[in-house]
Motif scaffolding. Structure first.
Motif, PDB file in Angstrom:
ATOM      1  N   ALA A  35       0.823  -1.216   0.000  1.00 55.83           N
ATOM      2  CA  ALA A  35       0.000   0.000   0.000  1.00 55.83           C
ATOM      3  C   ALA A  35       0.851   1.255   0.000  1.00 55.83           C
ATOM      4  N   VAL A  36       1.950   1.230   0.743  1.00 59.63           N
ATOM      5  CA  VAL A  36       2.817   2.406   0.828  1.00 59.63           C
ATOM      6  C   VAL A  36       3.529   2.674  -0.492  1.00 59.63           C
ATOM      7  N   CYS A  37       3.644   1.653  -1.341  1.00 60.01           N
ATOM      8  CA  CYS A  37       4.333   1.790  -2.626  1.00 60.01           C
ATOM      9  C   CYS A  37       3.434   2.368  -3.717  1.00 60.01           C
ATOM     10  N   ALA A  38       2.116   2.157  -3.564  1.00 62.26           N
ATOM     11  CA  ALA A  38       1.164   2.431  -4.639  1.00 62.26           C
ATOM     12  C   ALA A  38       1.107   3.894  -5.047  1.00 62.26           C
ATOM     13  N   ALA A  39       1.290   4.806  -4.110  1.00 63.72           N
ATOM     14  CA  ALA A  39       1.164   6.228  -4.418  1.00 63.72           C
ATOM     15  C   ALA A  39       2.131   6.674  -5.509  1.00 63.72           C
ATOM     16  N   CYS A  40       3.329   6.122  -5.499  1.00 61.20           N
ATOM     17  CA  CYS A  40       4.340   6.517  -6.492  1.00 61.20           C
ATOM     18  C   CYS A  40       4.479   5.504  -7.630  1.00 61.20           C
ATOM     19  N   HIS A  41       4.355   4.219  -7.304  1.00 59.49           N
ATOM     20  CA  HIS A  41       4.665   3.170  -8.279  1.00 59.49           C
ATOM     21  C   HIS A  41       3.431   2.497  -8.875  1.00 59.49           C
ATOM     22  N   GLY A  42       2.232   2.898  -8.422  1.00 57.64           N
ATOM     23  CA  GLY A  42       1.023   2.259  -8.907  1.00 57.64           C
ATOM     24  C   GLY A  42       0.718   0.993  -8.137  1.00 57.64           C
ATOM     25  N   ALA A  43      -0.549   0.662  -8.010  1.00 57.64           N
ATOM     26  CA  ALA A  43      -0.950  -0.510  -7.220  1.00 57.64           C
ATOM     27  C   ALA A  43      -0.379  -1.801  -7.786  1.00 57.64           C
ATOM     28  N   ASP A  44      -0.162  -1.850  -9.102  1.00 50.95           N
ATOM     29  CA  ASP A  44       0.374  -3.062  -9.737  1.00 50.95           C
ATOM     30  C   ASP A  44       1.813  -2.877 -10.203  1.00 50.95           C
ATOM     31  N   GLN A  90      11.520 -10.811   5.144  1.00 51.72           N
ATOM     32  CA  GLN A  90      10.441 -11.548   4.498  1.00 51.72           C
ATOM     33  C   GLN A  90       9.460 -10.589   3.830  1.00 51.72           C
ATOM     34  N   ASP A  91       9.183  -9.466   4.465  1.00 52.68           N
ATOM     35  CA  ASP A  91       8.312  -8.458   3.858  1.00 52.68           C
ATOM     36  C   ASP A  91       8.889  -7.983   2.527  1.00 52.68           C
ATOM     37  N   LEU A  92      10.170  -7.711   2.524  1.00 50.76           N
ATOM     38  CA  LEU A  92      10.814  -7.236   1.298  1.00 50.76           C
ATOM     39  C   LEU A  92      10.767  -8.302   0.210  1.00 50.76           C
ATOM     40  N   GLU A  93      10.989  -9.556   0.601  1.00 47.61           N
ATOM     41  CA  GLU A  93      10.926 -10.654  -0.365  1.00 47.61           C
ATOM     42  C   GLU A  93       9.518 -10.774  -0.954  1.00 47.61           C
ATOM     43  N   ASP A  94       8.514 -10.637  -0.109  1.00 44.76           N
ATOM     44  CA  ASP A  94       7.130 -10.748  -0.588  1.00 44.76           C
ATOM     45  C   ASP A  94       6.767  -9.584  -1.512  1.00 44.76           C
ATOM     46  N   ILE A  95       7.212  -8.396  -1.167  1.00 45.55           N
ATOM     47  CA  ILE A  95       6.936  -7.221  -2.004  1.00 45.55           C
ATOM     48  C   ILE A  95       7.608  -7.375  -3.366  1.00 45.55           C
ATOM     49  N   ALA A  96       8.856  -7.829  -3.360  1.00 43.89           N
ATOM     50  CA  ALA A  96       9.573  -8.038  -4.623  1.00 43.89           C
ATOM     51  C   ALA A  96       8.861  -9.080  -5.480  1.00 43.89           C
ATOM     52  N   ALA A  97       8.410 -10.156  -4.855  1.00 43.55           N
ATOM     53  CA  ALA A  97       7.713 -11.218  -5.590  1.00 43.55           C
ATOM     54  C   ALA A  97       6.394 -10.710  -6.158  1.00 43.55           C
ATOM     55  N   PHE A  98       5.682  -9.882  -5.388  1.00 42.08           N
ATOM     56  CA  PHE A  98       4.400  -9.357  -5.849  1.00 42.08           C
ATOM     57  C   PHE A  98       4.579  -8.494  -7.096  1.00 42.08           C
ATOM     58  N   PHE A  99       5.487  -7.534  -7.043  1.00 46.05           N
ATOM     59  CA  PHE A  99       5.665  -6.645  -8.186  1.00 46.05           C
ATOM     60  C   PHE A  99       6.213  -7.386  -9.398  1.00 46.05           C
ATOM     61  N   ASP A 100       7.095  -8.359  -9.172  1.00 46.91           N
ATOM     62  CA  ASP A 100       7.629  -9.116 -10.302  1.00 46.91           C
ATOM     63  C   ASP A 100       6.549  -9.946 -10.983  1.00 46.91           C
ATOM     64  N   SER A 101       5.502 -10.304 -10.250  1.00 46.58           N
ATOM     65  CA  SER A 101       4.445 -11.149 -10.818  1.00 46.58           C
ATOM     66  C   SER A 101       3.490 -10.372 -11.716  1.00 46.58           C
ATOM     67  N   LYS A 102       3.586  -9.045 -11.726  1.00 51.20           N
ATOM     68  CA  LYS A 102       2.664  -8.218 -12.493  1.00 51.20           C
ATOM     69  C   LYS A 102       3.222  -7.894 -13.878  1.00 51.20           C
ATOM     70  N   PRO A 103       2.352  -7.865 -14.895  1.00 54.28           N
ATOM     71  CA  PRO A 103       2.823  -7.515 -16.238  1.00 54.28           C
ATOM     72  C   PRO A 103       3.146  -6.029 -16.343  1.00 54.28           C
ATOM     73  N   LEU A 104       4.223  -5.735 -17.035  1.00 57.22           N
ATOM     74  CA  LEU A 104       4.630  -4.348 -17.212  1.00 57.22           C
ATOM     75  C   LEU A 104       3.915  -3.730 -18.400  1.00 57.22           C
ATOM     76  N   GLN A 105       3.395  -2.538 -18.222  1.00 49.74           N
ATOM     77  CA  GLN A 105       2.748  -1.795 -19.295  1.00 49.74           C
ATOM     78  C   GLN A 105       3.793  -0.959 -20.007  1.00 49.74           C
ATOM     79  N   LEU A 106       3.893  -1.107 -21.311  1.00 45.66           N
ATOM     80  CA  LEU A 106       4.948  -0.449 -22.075  1.00 45.66           C
ATOM     81  C   LEU A 106       4.777   1.061 -22.082  1.00 45.66           C
ATOM     82  N   ALA A 107       5.898   1.759 -21.976  1.00 47.88           N
ATOM     83  CA  ALA A 107       5.874   3.220 -22.012  1.00 47.88           C
ATOM     84  C   ALA A 107       5.821   3.720 -23.452  1.00 47.88           C
TER      85      ALA A 107
END
Length: 215
Positions: A35-44, A90-107
């Motif tokens: 949740a703390v990441c979403a403001a700058c990096h987007g929820a996904d 473990q929190d950092l590992e889970d956050i990294a895994a979550f963001f890596d699991s999401k598809p990237l939208q091309l710029a």
């Protein structure tokens, strides 16, 4: 230039060996921790603002390293000061895994011209592609494809991030930071700093723009 290539190969081995011992994160658990990441990096992980990086699909090991470096202070990002202090490994590992699991939208890349040091204007996409795929032998800058793959998809086991589709503005900012020695968490081999030091402002802008359109 041969030394840079040699160091890159050695660095891949060291990084892969060091990162191989890390436990994999849980993307499902990570979803409740971003949740703390979403403001700058987007929820996904697809940041809508070009000054903040897209995190989606960058590679779990790379993301975890950046999170650890930011928390430890090895990588200094003013906007993230203190945000990770209360998070466990473990929190950092889970956050990294979550963001890596999401598809990237091309710029997407943009047609533009850049002014070279010679005073000649050149097509930025052509120049960016040339540097990305062939480097610049005249100044000893190697191609980006060796570490980040021909399509810019990175090398996840070696913790080299995906670059393709990232915001051009962010890529440009990081290359400038490596060149200036403001970002130094590229390992003892200083691969990115050695590469970036050879690139002019125009070459960095052209390269970043080209990479943003890769897929």
């Amino acid at each position: 230039m041969k030394n840079i290539f040699k160091q890159a190969v050695i660095a891949v081995g060291f990084i892969a060996a060091a990162q191989g011992a890390l436990a994999a994160g849980d993307p499902a658990a990570g979803e409740s921790k971003v949740a703390v990441c979403a403001a700058c990096h987007g929820a996904d992980g697809n940041s809508p603002a070009p000054n903040y990086p897209k995190l989606a699909g960058l590679g779990e090991k790379y993301l975890l390293k950046q999170l650890k470096d930011i928390k430890s202070g090895e990588r200094n990002i003013a906007e993230m000061t203190g945000l990770l202090d209360a998070l466990s490994e473990q929190d950092l590992e889970d956050i990294a895994a979550f963001f890596d699991s999401k598809p990237l939208q091309l710029a997407g890349a943009k047609p533009m011209k850049v002014l070279m040091n010679s005073g000649v204007e050149v097509d930025a996409l052509e120049l960016g592609e040339k540097i990305f795929r062939a480097g610049n032998p005249e100044v000893g800058a190697p191609a980006c494809t060796g570490c980040h793959s021909p399509r810019g998809l990175g090398n996840a086991p070696a913790a080299y991030p995906r670059l393709s589709g990232q915001h051009a503005e962010y890529i440009e900012k990081q290359l400038r930071a490596f060149r200036a020695g403001e970002r130094v968490n590229d390992g003892d081999q200083m691969i990115m700093r050695q590469v970036a030091q050879h690139l002019s402002d125009s070459e960095i802008k052209a390269l970043a723009n080209y990479i943003s359109g890769l897929n």
